[in-house]
Scaffold this active site. Structure first.
Site: not given
Ligand code: HEM
Ligand SMILES: CC(=O)Cn1cnc2ccccc21
Length: 290
Positions: A49, A172, A188, A45
């Protein structure tokens, strides 16, 4: 704005593989983080970001300047929680302070994907730290409370088409949402630290119900305790996205291929690489019998 990759003749693949291995060993060692998910997902992430601030209209933002290190960017509410990833990388930067922050943040993300058994992500060095004055304003990162039109427009700013957008969101499969960071919670059920096409399989196979969570945000929840953001769910509401979700759910190799190219493109947006600039594909710890 033009950002040209700096070629550093003194540093070769084994210099960068040493940093890769340091990060990979630290991920393996510090496995208890976030309920034994580990640091992989949050490192992915951080790399995303620090790159997702890119704007094609004036070639501004993106990973080049390493401006996440400045308060303006790291305190963006969209970046809540990423301090843990930055703290994880701090001692590695101290030991290898010849690397730029932009190269370190993106190398950390590439390492995390590969060590989670994901695809190989080709990586090119040459990002150069920019001064604080170059830090992009807050608000360039996406807001999860939106549908397909917003998602398409957002990714267009990063020069990503529908196939690239769906593939990138497949990250995700890693990690989870946290109320204290984003006002979303779950899953969960199986929050994972393995890079697979699970995200697409879940989208298609679970019954999803739109619910207002305790933060007042809407999210989709499933009987198994999985969750999807509205921007995740948009990928099965839009006919063009849905077709690609089905392909990736049924063919993990095609997801891996598209993710590898789209993720490299995301991490390199806004950077001009001179002819002859080196490109590296790092070995995993397993491949080195470490
Ligand atoms: C419309 C696009 C996207 C939105 C709105 C979005 C939104 C979010 C949100 C709200 C979270 C939860 C953050 C938290 O509460 O800790 C999250 C987690 C995450 N996102 Fe996205 N995301 C997007 C695209 C992406 C992309 C393009 C990637 C990487 C290629 C990505 C990778 C991740 C990962 C790996 C997590 C898990 C982080 C953790 O477990 O601490 N996301 N995202
Ligand atoms: C297992 C799964 O797809 C959970 N999940 C579904 N949307 C997500 C966004 C950020 C991190 C984990 C997320």
């Amino acid at each position: 704005i033009v950002h040209i990759a700096a070629l550093n003749k003194d540093r070769k693949i084994d210099d960068y593989q040493r940093i890769y291995n340091k990060i990979a060993e630290k991920i393996r060692e510090e496995d208890e983080y976030d309920g034994y998910i580990g640091y992989g997902p949050i490192l992915v992430r951080l790399g995303w970001h620090s790159s997702g601030t890119y704007d094609k209209t004036n070639n501004s933002g993106g990973s080049y300047g390493g401006t996440y290190r400045f308060k303006l960017e790291s305190s963006d509410p969209s970046n809540n929680g990423l301090q843990n990833a930055a703290k994880f990388l701090d001692p590695i930067y101290k030991e290898f302070n010849w690397i730029s922050h932009g190269d370190l943040y993106t190398l950390g993300a590439v390492c995390a994907v590969q060590e989670a058994q994901g695809p190989k992500i080709p990586w090119r060095p040459g990002r150069v730290d920019l001064p604080e004055t170059e830090t992009p304003a807050n608000g360039r990162l996406p807001d999860a409370n939106n549908g397909a039109d917003y998602v398409r427009n957002f990714y267009a700013r990063l020069r990503m088409n529908d196939r690239e957008a769906v593939a990138l969101t497949g990250a995700h499969c890693l990690g989870r949402t946290h109320y204290k960071n984003s006002g979303f919670d779950g899953p969960w059920g199986a929050a994972s630290n393995s890079f697979t096409n699970e995200f697409f399989v879940n989208l298609l196979n679970e019954q999803w119900k739109l619910e207002k969570n305790k933060s007042g945000n809407y999210q989709y929840d499933s009987p198994k305790g999985y969750m999807m953001l509205k921007t995740d769910y948009a990928l099965i509401q839009d006919p063009s996205y849905l077709k690609i979700v089905k392909e990736f759910a049924n063919d993990e190799a095609s997801f891996f291929k598209e993710f590898a190219s789209s993720f490299q493109k995301l991490l390199e947006n806004g950077i001009d690489y001179p002819k002859g600039a080196p490109q590296y594909i790092f070995k995993t710890l397993d491949e080195q019998d470490i």
